[in-house]
Design a protein around this motif. Structure first.
Motif, PDB file in Angstrom:
ATOM      1  N   THR A 301       0.911  -1.429   0.137  1.00  0.00           N
ATOM      2  CA  THR A 301       0.071   0.013   0.022  1.00  0.00           C
ATOM      3  C   THR A 301       0.807   1.262   0.103  1.00  0.00           C
ATOM      4  OG1 THR A 301      -1.642  -1.451   1.319  1.00  0.00           O
ATOM      5  CG2 THR A 301      -1.878   0.931   1.046  1.00  0.00           C
ATOM      6  N   ARG A 302       2.064   1.046   0.592  1.00  0.00           N
ATOM      7  CA  ARG A 302       2.825   2.446   0.484  1.00  0.00           C
ATOM      8  C   ARG A 302       3.153   2.767  -0.941  1.00  0.00           C
ATOM      9  NH1 ARG A 302       8.304   0.626   2.962  1.00  0.00           N
ATOM     10  NH2 ARG A 302       7.739  -1.535   1.854  1.00  0.00           N
ATOM     11  N   PHE A 303       3.101   1.916  -2.051  1.00  0.00           N
ATOM     12  CA  PHE A 303       3.660   2.265  -3.352  1.00  0.00           C
ATOM     13  C   PHE A 303       2.273   2.102  -4.400  1.00  0.00           C
ATOM     14  CE2 PHE A 303       7.421  -0.193  -1.358  1.00  0.00           C
ATOM     15  CZ  PHE A 303       8.011   0.858  -1.125  1.00  0.00           C
ATOM     16  N   ASN A 304       1.381   1.317  -4.000  1.00  0.00           N
ATOM     17  CA  ASN A 304       0.490   1.099  -5.152  1.00  0.00           C
ATOM     18  C   ASN A 304      -0.968   2.226  -4.783  1.00  0.00           C
ATOM     19  OD1 ASN A 304      -1.117   0.072  -3.146  1.00  0.00           O
ATOM     20  ND2 ASN A 304      -1.064  -2.160  -3.848  1.00  0.00           N
ATOM     21  N   THR A 305      -0.771   2.967  -3.731  1.00  0.00           N
ATOM     22  CA  THR A 305      -2.028   3.875  -3.568  1.00  0.00           C
ATOM     23  C   THR A 305      -2.068   4.719  -4.509  1.00  0.00           C
ATOM     24  OG1 THR A 305      -1.645   3.877  -1.075  1.00  0.00           O
ATOM     25  CG2 THR A 305      -2.789   5.619  -1.898  1.00  0.00           C
ATOM     26  N   TYR A 306      -1.138   5.060  -5.362  1.00  0.00           N
ATOM     27  CA  TYR A 306      -1.204   6.032  -6.458  1.00  0.00           C
ATOM     28  C   TYR A 306      -0.856   5.398  -7.879  1.00  0.00           C
ATOM     29  CZ  TYR A 306      -1.947   9.647  -2.980  1.00  0.00           C
ATOM     30  OH  TYR A 306      -2.204  10.275  -1.955  1.00  0.00           O
ATOM     31  N   GLY A 307      -0.355   3.947  -7.555  1.00  0.00           N
ATOM     32  CA  GLY A 307       0.129   3.262  -8.854  1.00  0.00           C
ATOM     33  C   GLY A 307       1.564   3.021  -8.855  1.00  0.00           C
ATOM     34  N   ILE A 308       2.116   1.962  -9.503  1.00  0.00           N
ATOM     35  CA  ILE A 308       3.327   1.420  -9.441  1.00  0.00           C
ATOM     36  C   ILE A 308       3.872   1.842 -10.893  1.00  0.00           C
ATOM     37  CG2 ILE A 308       4.947  -0.505  -9.285  1.00  0.00           C
ATOM     38  CD1 ILE A 308       3.508  -0.344  -6.758  1.00  0.00           C
ATOM     39  N   ALA A 352      15.385  13.799  -8.286  1.00  0.00           N
ATOM     40  CA  ALA A 352      15.865  14.239  -9.688  1.00  0.00           C
ATOM     41  C   ALA A 352      15.019  15.087 -10.361  1.00  0.00           C
ATOM     42  CB  ALA A 352      16.452  13.015 -10.222  1.00  0.00           C
ATOM     43  N   ASN A 353      15.477  15.997 -11.124  1.00  0.00           N
ATOM     44  CA  ASN A 353      14.539  16.879 -11.926  1.00  0.00           C
ATOM     45  C   ASN A 353      13.800  16.027 -12.910  1.00  0.00           C
ATOM     46  OD1 ASN A 353      15.407  19.373 -10.597  1.00  0.00           O
ATOM     47  ND2 ASN A 353      16.353  20.099 -12.400  1.00  0.00           N
ATOM     48  N   SER A 354      14.241  15.100 -13.335  1.00  0.00           N
ATOM     49  CA  SER A 354      13.753  14.357 -14.583  1.00  0.00           C
ATOM     50  C   SER A 354      12.256  13.746 -13.783  1.00  0.00           C
ATOM     51  CB  SER A 354      14.505  13.031 -14.791  1.00  0.00           C
ATOM     52  OG  SER A 354      14.812  12.269 -13.883  1.00  0.00           O
ATOM     53  N   ALA A 355      12.129  13.554 -12.712  1.00  0.00           N
ATOM     54  CA  ALA A 355      10.822  12.891 -12.374  1.00  0.00           C
ATOM     55  C   ALA A 355       9.497  14.036 -12.417  1.00  0.00           C
ATOM     56  CB  ALA A 355      11.013  12.777 -10.773  1.00  0.00           C
ATOM     57  N   SER A 356      10.052  15.293 -12.561  1.00  0.00           N
ATOM     58  CA  SER A 356       8.918  16.267 -12.670  1.00  0.00           C
ATOM     59  C   SER A 356       7.991  16.273 -13.829  1.00  0.00           C
ATOM     60  CB  SER A 356       9.649  17.709 -12.589  1.00  0.00           C
ATOM     61  OG  SER A 356      10.422  17.975 -11.037  1.00  0.00           O
ATOM     62  N   ASP A 357       8.840  15.657 -14.896  1.00  0.00           N
ATOM     63  CA  ASP A 357       8.179  15.644 -16.302  1.00  0.00           C
ATOM     64  C   ASP A 357       8.154  14.169 -16.912  1.00  0.00           C
ATOM     65  OD1 ASP A 357       7.787  18.499 -17.044  1.00  0.00           O
ATOM     66  OD2 ASP A 357      10.137  18.355 -16.928  1.00  0.00           O
ATOM     67  N   ALA A 358       8.422  13.259 -15.860  1.00  0.00           N
ATOM     68  CA  ALA A 358       8.417  11.742 -16.266  1.00  0.00           C
ATOM     69  C   ALA A 358       7.060  11.441 -17.025  1.00  0.00           C
ATOM     70  CB  ALA A 358       8.699  11.055 -15.132  1.00  0.00           C
ATOM     71  N   GLY A 359       7.155  10.595 -18.112  1.00  0.00           N
ATOM     72  CA  GLY A 359       5.944  10.182 -18.558  1.00  0.00           C
ATOM     73  C   GLY A 359       5.390   8.838 -18.215  1.00  0.00           C
ATOM     74  N   LYS A 360       4.516   8.484 -19.359  1.00  0.00           N
ATOM     75  CA  LYS A 360       4.022   7.178 -19.195  1.00  0.00           C
ATOM     76  C   LYS A 360       3.311   6.840 -17.846  1.00  0.00           C
ATOM     77  CE  LYS A 360       7.184   5.529 -22.761  1.00  0.00           C
ATOM     78  NZ  LYS A 360       8.436   4.579 -23.107  1.00  0.00           N
ATOM     79  N   SER A 361       3.704   5.780 -17.294  1.00  0.00           N
ATOM     80  CA  SER A 361       2.962   5.499 -15.918  1.00  0.00           C
ATOM     81  C   SER A 361       3.358   6.446 -14.707  1.00  0.00           C
ATOM     82  CB  SER A 361       3.351   4.213 -15.442  1.00  0.00           C
ATOM     83  OG  SER A 361       4.866   3.683 -15.352  1.00  0.00           O
ATOM     84  N   GLU A 362       4.462   7.001 -14.979  1.00  0.00           N
ATOM     85  CA  GLU A 362       4.720   7.897 -13.740  1.00  0.00           C
ATOM     86  C   GLU A 362       3.988   9.215 -14.006  1.00  0.00           C
ATOM     87  OE1 GLU A 362       7.170   6.288 -15.749  1.00  0.00           O
ATOM     88  OE2 GLU A 362       8.901   5.735 -14.635  1.00  0.00           O
TER      89      GLU A 362
END
Length: 568
Positions: A301-308, A352-362
Motif C-alpha cells: 500500500t505504501r507504493f500502489n496507492t497511486y500506482g506502480i 531528480a529533476n527528471s521526475a517532474s516531467d516523467a511520462g507514461k505510468s509516472e
C-alpha cells in the motif's frame, strides 16, 4: 564563531586524516570509521560536561529519599545519554602515548554502549589497534590531540557542523546522494515544513547519517521548543547500509534526538507500519534506482496507492524467465511519502529533476496526486549543491490537509536556481539569509504577512548593530523589491502559483511539475534607454566586425608562415 573561523577549524581538524594517511595501517577509504568515532567521543564529552553539574545537583537533591534516582537516569533525561568515567576524553588524552591508548579508546566505546542500550554494537572499537603501528606507537595519541584542540566552549550547534563537515568529506564517492545531504538544503526543507514539537512522529525512509532528524531538532530548539516537547517528538529512520546506520545512531545520541534507526531496505521492508502514520516525512532517497522487484512491491500500500511505475512494452519469450523490475523507482519514493502521511501530515523530499516531467505510468501517478491536491510546493534547486551527485535536483513538498482548503487546485512553484552562495569552484550552498528569504515566499503564500515584517525588522536591526551593512541592505532590498506590498505575489523568474485548470495551467502543461514552465525567466533591467541600448548594440557590432577582420588576417598570416616553414 564566524564562517571563516569555522572553516579554519574544520580544515585544522581534517589534519587528522592526513596523519592517518601518513602512518596508519589502513586504506584511505577506512579513515572515516575511527575519525568519526573520536569526534563522537569528544562531542559526547563536551556535551556531557555542559550538563554534568545540573545532573549532580539533581541527584544530590533527592539522594536518600524515596524520589532518589541514579545519575544515569537523570543524565539520560537531561542530555539524552550517560557518559561513564572510562569515556572521559581528557583522561584518554592524558594517558601515555603508547599502544595501550587503543585499549583505552576501545574500553571507552564499550562502556558507552553498556550504559546506553540504543548504542549496542554501534561504536567502532577494534579499529583503533591499527592506529598504533609498531614503528609509530604515538600515532593514535597525535590524532586524539587534534580533536582535543576543539574549544570546550564551542556550542553544540557548531560541533554538529564540524560533524557534518567530516560526514560530507567521507561521503564523497557515495552514489546518488545516499549518504549525505548538504546542511543548507536540509535547513531550507525544514524552513518550509516548520516542524512543531509535541507528540509528533517523523519518518526518514532513507535516513543516511540522520541529518534530517538533527536539523529538525535544531529548528525546534531555536524556535523555543520546550524540553518536554522535544522529548515527545519521535524520529524513525530506515537505512540499509550497516555502517551508515551506525553513524545515524551516533548522530541522534549526540544531538539528544529521541527515536529509532532500523537497518533495512525501504523498498522491501516496512518496520514502522508507515501508511497513514506520520506527521512529517523527509528524505533524500537514491535517485533513478532501476532494479526493484515489481512482484515484491506491487501489493504494498505504501507504493500502489497511486500506482506502480511499469514498462508497458510487451515482453518477449526471451524475457519471460526474467523477473520484472520497476523501470525507475523515483515514483516509488514519491508514492511512499504521500501514503505515509497522516491526515494533517507534511512531507519534503529531494528528487531528480527528471521526475517532474516523467511520462507514461509516472505521468499517471503524478496526475492523480495533482488532482487530489496533496502536492503543495515544488522548488528547483541550483546546480552543484550536492557533494555526491551531479544530477540537478528538485524539492517536492506534500500537505495532506491541502485538499480540504481553498488551495486544493493550485501549486506553488519556486525556481531557486539563481539563489545560492558559491562555496568553491565546484560547490554551492544556501546562506542562512537565503534560506530565510526563500522560506518567506512560502510564509507569504500561506498568508503569514507578519513573518515578512519580522524578518525585515531582523535585518534592519543587523543593519544598525553589525558590520557589513551593505550585505544586510541587500537582503532588505531583495525582499522589498519582490514583495513591495508585504503580501505574496508571483515574481517572474522566482515564484508562481499555478492553477490546475485554465490557460497555461498545470493541465495545459501535461501535468508537468517543472517550475521553469510556470515561473518564467526574469529579464534584468540594465537601466538603459531605448536609444542607449541601440547605440550600445551598434557599437558592439562594429567591434565584432573589426575582430572578425583581424581573425581573417591572422588566418592568412598563419597559412603563409606554415608554407614558409616547410619551404612550399
Amino acid at each position: 564563531m564566524t564562517d571563516l573561523e569555522l572553516k579554519q577549524l574544520e580544515e585544522q581538524l581534517w589534519h587528522s586524516a592526513d596523519l592517518l594517511r601518513a602512518g596508519a595501517h589502513m586504506s584511505a577509504t577506512s579513515y572515516g570509521e575511527p575519525i568519526l568515532g573520536l569526534i563522537f567521543l569528544r562531542y559526547a564529552d563536551i556535551r556531557y560536561k555542559q550538563f554534568k553539574e545540573e545532573i549532580k545537583a539533581e541527584y544530590n537533591k533527592y539522594a536518600g529519599t524515596r524520589m532518589e534516582r541514579t545519575l544515569k537516569e537523570i543524565a539520560i533525561e537531561k542530555c539524552g545519554f550517560f557518559l561513564p568515567e572510562e569515556a572521559y576524553f581528557d583522561d584518554i588524552n592524558d594517558a601515555p602515548d603508547d599502544a595501550n591508548k587503543a585499549t583505552l579508546v576501545k574500553n571507552a566505546m564499550i562502556a558507552i554502549e553498556r550504559e546506553n542500550e540504543t548504542m549496542a554494537g554501534v561504536l567502532p572499537k577494534d579499529v583503533y589497534g591499527q592506529l598504533v603501528p609498531e614503528e609509530e606507537p604515538g600515532l593514535l595519541s597525535n590524532v586524539i590531540r587534534v580533536f582535543k584542540d576543539i574549544p570546550e566552549d564551542i556550542s553544540i550547534d557548531l560541533f554538529g557542523k564540524i560533524y557534518e563537515y567530516f560526514l560530507g568529506n567521507f561521503a564523497s564517492g557515495k552514489d546518488g546522494g545516499e549518504f549525505y545531504t548538504p546542511a543548507s538544503v536540509v535547513q531550507y526543507m525544514i524552513e518550509v515544513l516548520q516542524p512543531t514539537p509535541g507528540n509528533k512522529q517523523f519518518l526518514d525512509p532513507a535516513c543516511g547519517s540522520g541529518g534530517m532528524f538533527v536539523q529538525a531538532a535544531r529548528y525546534m530548539h531555536n524556535h523555543n521548543a520546550s524540553d518536554e516537547g522535544l522529548m515527545n517528538f519521535r524520529c524513525y529512520g530506515v537505512e540499509k547500509d550497516p555502517d551508515t546506520n551506525k553513524i545515524a545512531k551516533m548522530n541522534l545520541l549526540l544531538n539528544n534526538v529521541r527515536g529509532e534507526i532500523t537497518e533495512a531496505n525501504s523498498f522491501y521492508a516496512d518496520p514502522y507500519d508507515a501508511v497513514g502514520r506520520f506527521d512529517y516525512v523527509m528524505a533524500n532517497p537514491p535517485f533513478n534506482v532501476d532494479e526493484v522487484n515489481y512482484e515484491r512491491v506491487k501489493e504494498d500500500t505504501r507504493f500502489n496507492t497511486y500506482g506502480i511505475p511499469r514498462n508497458k512494452t510487451k515482453s518477449t519469450k526471451k524475457d519471460s524467465d526474467k523477473k520484472e523490475t520497476v523501470p525507475n523507482a523515483n515514483y516509488l519514493w514519491i508514492s511512499y511519502f504521500a501514503s505515509a502521511l497522516n491526515k494533517n501530515g507534511k512531507a519534503a523530499l529531494v528528487m531528480a529533476n527528471s521526475a517532474s516531467d516523467a511520462g507514461k505510468s509516472e505521468l499517471e501517478i503524478r496526475t492523480k496526486m495533482i488532482e487530489e491536491g496533496i502536492i503543495s510546493q515544488m522548488v528547483t534547486l541550483p546546480s552543484n549543491m550536492f557533494n555526491t551527485v551531479t544530477l540537478p535536483a528538485t524539492l517536492w513538498f506534500f500537505d495532506k490537509n491541502k485538499p480540504y482548503t481553498s488551495k486544493k487546485d493550485e501549486i506553488l512553484f519556486i525556481d531557486a536556481r539563481n539563489v545560492f552562495t558559491q562555496v568553491d569552484r565546484a560547490h554551492r550552498k544556501f546562506s542562512e539569509e537565503q534560506i530565510k528569504n526563500l522560506g518567506i515566499i512560502t510564509r507569504l503564500y500561506e498568508g503569514d504577512t507578519r513573518a515578512l515584517q519580522d524578518l525585515l525588522n531582523e535585518y534592519k536591526n543587523y543593519l544598525n548593530t553589525q558590520e557589513n551593512k551593505e550585505y544586510w541592505q541587500e537582503q532588505i532590498d531583495w525582499l522589498n523589491e519582490r514583495f513591495p506590498d508585504g503580501v505574496y505575489q508571483d515574481v517572474i523568474g522566482l515564484c508562481k502559483v499555478a492553477k490546475i485548470d485554465g490557460e497555461d495551467g498545470i493541465k495545459d502543461q501535461d501535468y508537468s511539475l517543472n517550475a521553469g514552465r510556470y515561473v518564467g525567466v526574469a529579464i534584468e533591467d540594465d537601466g538603459m534607454t531605448k536609444e542607449e541600448f541601440k547605440d550600445t548594440m551598434l557599437s558592439l557590432n562594429d567591434e565584432l566586425s573589426k575582430l572578425n577582420e583581424e581573425a581573417k588576417q591572422l588566418e592568412v598570416q598563419i597559412a603563409l608562415n606554415i608554407k614558409g616553414l616547410f619551404g612550399e
